[in-house]
Design a protein around this motif. Sequence first.
Motif, short mmCIF file in Angstrom:
data_model
loop_
_atom_site.label_atom_id
_atom_site.label_comp_id
_atom_site.label_asym_id
_atom_site.label_seq_id
_atom_site.Cartn_x
_atom_site.Cartn_y
_atom_site.Cartn_z
N ASP A 204 41.78 30.77 32.43
CA ASP A 204 42.97 31.52 32.86
C ASP A 204 42.83 33.00 32.52
N THR A 205 42.28 33.28 31.36
CA THR A 205 42.08 34.68 30.97
C THR A 205 41.17 35.39 31.97
N ILE A 206 40.08 34.75 32.34
CA ILE A 206 39.16 35.35 33.31
C ILE A 206 39.87 35.57 34.64
N LYS A 207 40.59 34.56 35.09
CA LYS A 207 41.33 34.68 36.35
C LYS A 207 42.32 35.84 36.31
N ASN A 208 43.06 35.95 35.22
CA ASN A 208 44.09 36.98 35.12
C ASN A 208 43.52 38.38 34.94
N ARG A 209 42.26 38.47 34.59
CA ARG A 209 41.63 39.79 34.48
C ARG A 209 40.98 40.24 35.78
N TYR A 210 40.27 39.31 36.46
CA TYR A 210 39.39 39.75 37.54
C TYR A 210 39.67 39.14 38.91
N TYR A 211 40.39 38.05 38.97
CA TYR A 211 40.56 37.37 40.26
C TYR A 211 41.81 37.86 40.97
N TRP A 212 41.68 39.06 41.54
CA TRP A 212 42.76 39.73 42.26
C TRP A 212 42.22 40.23 43.60
N PRO A 213 43.08 40.38 44.59
CA PRO A 213 42.59 40.84 45.90
C PRO A 213 41.97 42.23 45.85
N ASN A 214 42.49 43.10 44.97
CA ASN A 214 41.95 44.46 44.85
C ASN A 214 40.67 44.52 44.04
N ASN A 215 40.13 43.33 43.68
CA ASN A 215 38.84 43.25 43.00
C ASN A 215 37.91 42.28 43.73
#
Length: 460
Positions: A204-215
């Motif tokens: 979840d930490t990885i997702k909340n840091r990097y898994y965004w549309p602007n990335n």
Amino acid sequence: MIKSLSCLFVAAFIGISVQAQTTAKPSKLPPNMFQHKLANGLDILVVEDNTVPLATIEIAVKNGSYTETPEYNGLSHLYEHMFFKANKDYPSQEDFLNRVSELGIQFNGTTSYELVNYYFTLPKYNLVEGLKFMNSAIRYPKFDAAEMAKENVVVDGEFQRNESNPYFALNDEMNHRLWGDLYSRKNTIGDHQVIRSATPAKMDTIKNRYYWPNNSLITVAGDVKHEDVFKNVDAIFSTWTPSGFDPAKRWPVPEFKPLQKTDYFIVESDLSRVPLVMMNWHGPDTRTDLQATYAADVFSYIINQNSSKFSKALVDAGLALQVNIGYLTLAHTGPISVFVVPNPNKIRECMAEVKKQMALWDSDDYITNEQIETAKRQLEISQVKEAEITSEFTHTISFWWAAASIDYLSTYVDNLRKVNRDDLKQYVRKYIKNKPYAAGMLISAEARQQLKPDTYFKAD
């Protein structure tokens, strides 16, 4: 392109209807490639190719070992495995795989230094459903604890298989010498204990840091029409809320410290049949020295040919069984590597000749004009070949989007053609000649005792 193999700030649009922006087609893109960006920051690239009735959907995320502190080392790779598991819309692994079968999907993913990518290839008539399926996987992973416990073992098993290769020990020690306390940032395979003890909370930490549309970048390639793809991606992915921050600024990658001195080491492995030698330098990166990355490609191609002075002085002369040089283009310090398989009976002479030849690499007469032009032409042809298999070309696009930009890919040939002798000399002088490096030898304990490399394999 042959390789030895800027995130945008977007404010959150919470509670606002997100509409697609106007399509922009940079003039350098080939006529069958189209670029677009959604208002939430998601980059889209479409490659039209009606050769076969298939489509490939690939999502790339700027994540990988370069984002990993020691306590997360290897978890980008574990996350890649968990991507193809249960999610909100497909609550079990069985449900996920049943949908894969229904849509006729072939899927896979890879984790590298600065990129994690996931891709589906499927019949073109299932494209929209494939996009929805990808949307479920990228936005709503479940990270089921029981499934994750199984996958921890699977990923660690991959690690152990890599360790069974004698070259692994040499490469791993080289990474420690090259990158020092930032070793985890260049270690894609990870750490046994970190992988084995990973939890859903860390995913979840990885997702909340990097898994965004602007990335992220989504590439759709195959028998498709770009207007339809843009419309469908907008309809499915536009509600993906952007982060509201730039991950690269919130969790910046530390700069790799330059090597202070030349460092020699020997690694023993009884799995090694013949000695292997690797010499590595810190090379250029795409953030600060783009020009040198093109020169590195041209120079490496020339040196690797059987007709090069380097090969003739070592392989043809019987001092080495094989020699090779490579450079990996990255946004954060790409390494330059010289790989030598010396004649076991002439290791001392071989290493002396390697150093002699490297000292001549910036000489005016070391490389001919014909070699320079041939290298540029062959690299150009290689890029054309890479684009021939569309389902594979999506991986190339993802790599360059993460390591540099789409513009780097689309202008590569033009910039390659500009490389001249002075560029090659400047590259050698700036990054290789008289610069500190790490040199490692892999050798069996028996051969080490017989050949006694410790007496001469050391810094001058």
